[in-house]
Structure formats: structure tokens, C-alpha cells
Design a protein around this motif. Structure first.
Motif, short mmCIF file in Angstrom:
data_model
loop_
_atom_site.label_atom_id
_atom_site.label_comp_id
_atom_site.label_asym_id
_atom_site.label_seq_id
_atom_site.Cartn_x
_atom_site.Cartn_y
_atom_site.Cartn_z
N PHE A 38 0.84 -1.21 0.00
CA PHE A 38 0.00 0.00 0.00
C PHE A 38 0.87 1.26 0.00
O PHE A 38 0.62 2.20 -0.77
N VAL A 39 1.89 1.27 0.85
CA VAL A 39 2.81 2.42 0.90
C VAL A 39 3.51 2.59 -0.44
O VAL A 39 3.62 3.71 -0.97
N SER A 40 3.97 1.48 -1.02
CA SER A 40 4.67 1.52 -2.31
C SER A 40 3.75 2.04 -3.41
O SER A 40 4.17 2.81 -4.27
N LEU A 41 2.48 1.61 -3.38
CA LEU A 41 1.53 2.03 -4.40
C LEU A 41 1.29 3.54 -4.33
O LEU A 41 1.32 4.24 -5.36
N CYS A 42 1.08 4.05 -3.14
CA CYS A 42 0.82 5.49 -2.97
C CYS A 42 2.01 6.32 -3.42
O CYS A 42 1.85 7.30 -4.17
N ILE A 43 3.21 5.95 -2.97
CA ILE A 43 4.40 6.72 -3.32
C ILE A 43 4.69 6.61 -4.82
O ILE A 43 5.06 7.59 -5.47
N SER A 44 4.51 5.42 -5.38
CA SER A 44 4.78 5.21 -6.81
C SER A 44 3.83 6.02 -7.69
O SER A 44 4.25 6.59 -8.70
N LEU A 45 2.56 6.08 -7.29
CA LEU A 45 1.60 6.89 -8.04
C LEU A 45 1.99 8.36 -7.99
O LEU A 45 1.92 9.08 -9.01
N GLY A 46 2.41 8.81 -6.81
CA GLY A 46 2.83 10.20 -6.67
C GLY A 46 4.06 10.52 -7.53
O GLY A 46 4.11 11.54 -8.22
N LEU A 47 5.06 9.63 -7.49
CA LEU A 47 6.27 9.84 -8.28
C LEU A 47 5.97 9.78 -9.78
O LEU A 47 6.53 10.56 -10.56
N SER A 48 5.09 8.86 -10.18
CA SER A 48 4.73 8.73 -11.60
C SER A 48 4.03 10.00 -12.10
O SER A 48 4.30 10.47 -13.21
N CYS A 49 3.14 10.54 -11.28
CA CYS A 49 2.48 11.79 -11.66
C CYS A 49 3.48 12.94 -11.76
O CYS A 49 3.39 13.78 -12.67
N LEU A 50 4.44 12.95 -10.83
CA LEU A 50 5.46 14.01 -10.87
C LEU A 50 6.32 13.90 -12.12
O LEU A 50 6.63 14.91 -12.77
N ILE A 51 6.69 12.67 -12.47
CA ILE A 51 7.53 12.46 -13.65
C ILE A 51 6.76 12.78 -14.93
O ILE A 51 7.34 13.22 -15.93
N SER A 52 5.44 12.56 -14.91
CA SER A 52 4.63 12.81 -16.11
C SER A 52 4.34 14.29 -16.31
O SER A 52 3.82 14.67 -17.36
N TYR A 53 4.69 15.12 -15.34
CA TYR A 53 4.39 16.56 -15.41
C TYR A 53 4.88 17.23 -16.70
O TYR A 53 4.11 17.97 -17.33
N PRO A 54 6.13 17.01 -17.14
CA PRO A 54 6.58 17.68 -18.38
C PRO A 54 5.74 17.30 -19.60
O PRO A 54 5.66 18.09 -20.54
N PHE A 55 5.15 16.11 -19.58
CA PHE A 55 4.38 15.67 -20.75
C PHE A 55 2.99 16.33 -20.80
O PHE A 55 2.38 16.40 -21.86
N HIS A 56 2.50 16.78 -19.67
CA HIS A 56 1.16 17.34 -19.62
C HIS A 56 1.15 18.86 -19.50
O HIS A 56 0.20 19.52 -19.90
N LYS A 57 2.23 19.38 -18.91
CA LYS A 57 2.35 20.84 -18.78
C LYS A 57 1.08 21.46 -18.18
O LYS A 57 0.47 22.36 -18.74
N LEU A 58 0.68 20.87 -17.06
CA LEU A 58 -0.48 21.33 -16.30
C LEU A 58 -1.82 21.08 -17.00
O LEU A 58 -2.85 21.52 -16.52
N ASN A 59 -1.80 20.38 -18.13
CA ASN A 59 -3.06 20.07 -18.81
C ASN A 59 -3.49 18.66 -18.42
O ASN A 59 -3.38 17.73 -19.18
N PHE A 60 -4.00 18.51 -17.18
CA PHE A 60 -4.34 17.19 -16.65
C PHE A 60 -5.73 16.74 -17.08
O PHE A 60 -6.23 15.72 -16.63
N THR A 61 -6.38 17.46 -17.95
CA THR A 61 -7.70 17.05 -18.43
C THR A 61 -7.61 16.03 -19.54
O THR A 61 -8.62 15.45 -19.93
N ASN A 62 -6.42 15.78 -20.03
CA ASN A 62 -6.25 14.83 -21.14
C ASN A 62 -5.08 13.91 -20.83
O ASN A 62 -4.08 13.88 -21.55
N ILE A 63 -5.21 13.17 -19.76
CA ILE A 63 -4.10 12.38 -19.23
C ILE A 63 -3.61 11.34 -20.24
O ILE A 63 -2.41 11.12 -20.40
#
Length: 204
Positions: A38-63
Motif C-alpha cells: 500500500f505504501v509503495s503504491l501510494c508513493i509510486s503513483l505520486g512519483l509517476s504523476c510528478l515524472i509525467s508533469y513535463p508531458f502534460h504541462k499542467l493540462n491534466f484534463t487529457n491524461i
């Protein structure tokens, strides 16, 4: 085969391989259904979202359809990854060494008399399950090390960029790294369980 061997021990004589023990002790469930998972899942989701930031450039409506990323941004991400992987590998090798050393110490402190007592109390399966935590942790760390090497090779190879596979590998890698670290920390609790187990059965 010696017929005097107790049945609980005999059960593991020819089923002492890693995957056989994973199944018999049900440790595979720890990867998906445990506090560490559970801890690994939560942290991994957070890190994955952080890493995906450059690809979305704050446009999270089209993930699922990220905006285009420039070659410079992509090269920057890959450069950071290629810098972090050797550091992660060094840490994983250190944790693996500590896990192997911990297993050797724990097994060495269990006397023959204590094993006989535990078998008589029909608690040998419990002892195997507790000790196998070290073996299982080492196996997960080993898998994570191999995957890191695989990703390092992929970074050096000029392949067409795939956002889906990039994020899939990112999540899996983050999950295994965090799980390996948290599970290794939980081995401190396993050591305490072995201590209490020894204390309980040292007194008949």
C-alpha cells in the motif's frame, strides 16, 4: 531417505526452491496485499504523476493523450534517469548485502535444540515463514536490480519514444524500488518476531 526426519521438516526437503517457498508460504501476496504494498503504491503513483508533469504541462484534463514534448525536454528527463539509476543500483546492492548478512546471522542463532522444540510444538511452518522474509526480500531486490539494468540499457538505445511504455516502466520501477526499501525496513520487525519466537520456545 531417513524415516526419522519429522514430517514438518520433510515437507521442505525437496521444496526449498525460491518459487516453491513463495507459493507454500504465500509470500507472493505481500507484493500486492500488504502494508508495504500500500505504501509503495501510494508513493509510486505520486512519483509517476510528478515524472509525467513535463508531458502534460499542467493540462491534466487529457491524461491519456499527453501534449507533445520537445526533444530537449525528453533528453533532459532521460539524462536525469541515467544519473539516478547508478545511485539507485548502488543503494540496492547495499540493501541486498545487508539482507543476506541478516539472514546468515538469524539462521546461525537458531540452535538445533530450538528447532527440535519448535517441531515438537508444531510451529516449524511459522519459523520457515518468518525466516523466508529475508529470502523473499532478497529476491525482490534482485528483480529490481535486473530491471534497473534493463532500463539503463533502454536509455542508451535510440528507440522511438512511447509515452505508454515510458510511464508503465516508470511506475513498475518506482513500485519495486519503494517496495524493496520498505520491505527491507520491515525485516527489523521480522528479526524481533524471530527473537520472540525463540524466547517462547526456549522454555518448555
Amino acid at each position: 531417505m531417513n524415516n526419522n526426519i519429522p514430517k514438518p521438516i520433510k515437507k521442505y526437503l525437496y521444496k526449498d526452491r525460491f518459487f516453491e517457498l513463495v507459493i507454500s508460504t504465500s509470500k507472493w501476496k505481500d507484493i500486492f496485499f500488504s502494508k508495504e504494498a500500500f505504501v509503495s503504491l501510494c508513493i509510486s503513483l505520486g512519483l509517476s504523476c510528478l515524472i509525467s508533469y513535463p508531458f502534460h504541462k499542467l493540462n491534466f484534463t487529457n491524461i491519456l493523450n499527453p501534449l507533445s514534448v520537445t526533444n530537449d525536454e525528453l533528453n533532459s528527463i532521460l539524462e536525469i534517469a541515467s544519473t539516478l539509476i547508478p545511485v539507485i543500483l548502488g543503494g540496492l546492492f547495499a540493501v541486498l548485502g545487508l539482507t543476506i548478512g541478516g539472514l546468515a546471522i538469524v539462521v546461525g542463532t537458531i540452535s538445533d535444540r530450538l528447532i527440535i522444540t519448535i517441531v515438537e510444538k508444531e510451529a516449524f511452518d511459522e519459523l520457515v515463514s518468518v525466516i523466508f522474509n529475508y529470502y523473499f526480500s532478497g529476491g525482490v531486490i534482485g528483480l529490481t536490480i535486473v530491471l534497473n539494468f534493463f532500463v539503463a540499457i533502454l536509455i542508451k538505445i535510440s528507440l522511438p519514444f512511447s509515452y505508454f511504455w515510458f510511464m508503465a516502466l516508470t511506475f513498475i520501477l518506482c513500485y519495486l524500488i519503494i517496495f524493496s526499501l520498505t520491505y527491507s525496513v520491515m525485516l527489523l520487525g521480522t528479526s524481533m518476531r524471530i527473537f520472540f519466537l525463540k524466547s517462547r520456545y526456549n522454555f518448555k
